[in-house]
Design a protein around this motif. Sequence first.
Motif, PDB file in Angstrom:
ATOM      1  N   ALA A 188      25.759  41.759  18.792  1.00 38.74           N
ATOM      2  CA  ALA A 188      25.010  42.436  19.625  1.00 38.74           C
ATOM      3  C   ALA A 188      23.779  41.427  19.931  1.00 38.74           C
ATOM      4  O   ALA A 188      23.324  41.586  21.222  1.00 38.74           O
ATOM      5  N   PRO A 189      23.208  40.502  19.210  1.00 37.30           N
ATOM      6  CA  PRO A 189      22.460  39.485  19.737  1.00 37.30           C
ATOM      7  C   PRO A 189      22.837  38.783  20.777  1.00 37.30           C
ATOM      8  O   PRO A 189      22.085  38.292  21.619  1.00 37.30           O
ATOM      9  N   VAL A 190      24.165  38.302  20.910  1.00 35.94           N
ATOM     10  CA  VAL A 190      24.949  37.753  21.904  1.00 35.94           C
ATOM     11  C   VAL A 190      24.811  38.448  23.218  1.00 35.94           C
ATOM     12  O   VAL A 190      24.309  37.972  24.336  1.00 35.94           O
ATOM     13  N   ILE A 191      25.009  39.642  23.031  1.00 40.38           N
ATOM     14  CA  ILE A 191      24.959  40.372  24.393  1.00 40.38           C
ATOM     15  C   ILE A 191      23.598  40.629  25.094  1.00 40.38           C
ATOM     16  O   ILE A 191      23.412  40.334  26.060  1.00 40.38           O
ATOM     17  N   LEU A 192      22.736  40.774  24.167  1.00 41.97           N
ATOM     18  CA  LEU A 192      21.308  40.803  24.464  1.00 41.97           C
ATOM     19  C   LEU A 192      20.948  39.605  25.079  1.00 41.97           C
ATOM     20  O   LEU A 192      20.210  39.402  26.240  1.00 41.97           O
TER      21      LEU A 192
END
Length: 250
Positions: A188-192
């Motif tokens: 999730a942090p990578v996508i954001l």
Amino acid sequence: MTSLILHLILPMFFYTGVSSILFLNLNIGALYAAALSSVICAPFLYFVYSRDQKLRSITPAIHLRLNGCFFYILLLGTALCVFGNEIVAMSGLDHISQAYEEAKNAIYMPTLPVQIAAAGFIIPLTEELIFRGLCFAALRDRLSFLPSAFLSAALFGIYHGNLPQGVYAFIIGLAVAWLYEVTQTLLAPVILHVMANLVSLIVTNTILGNLLSGSNNQGVMAIIAIVSFMVSLLCIIRIYRKNNLKEDMV
């Protein structure tokens, strides 16, 4: 304590050290050096993170479940990118930092496809392994959410080496720390992070940059900042509800 210090400091210096060696010895641009360093360092960083996750009894190290939040994560990354850039622009910090100008030149000098590949996809993955996977997670093992998020976001800001990018990175750092806490997956942090970087690159390289800056009109920039902040809050609420978080993070 030694383990915590190693998790906070060593990965960051390892990555920046390899980048510096490549930059100085291969006669390549800073963005190329950072991207190549990411490719070299990411497998080792992931190995350490995977080992840590096993010690936390979490397998696989990065699960792929986003609980229907993919769209909201993309929208949150977009809104935070706009909000962070408007805050920096309104404060005037981007006009007083020579280091910021040098960093901008390093990022935007290569062609757009190179910018997108390097700053848009490759580098964010490694930065998330360092600052959320190793730094934030190690702090979170010992501290509550808020101090862990603030400390990891502050390190993320300092790492960028100049005040404008530091402020922007701190805002993004708080958001991705919260996102990691809620979703319990580094995906999730990578996508954001990827989305925020891609939006920043596209805006900067197109006429959208002038439109969002409102031709330096403080009123227009304030309205854009407020709207993007409200969109961010709505996304945060939706992500929180979809993950049905029941424990108190504070």
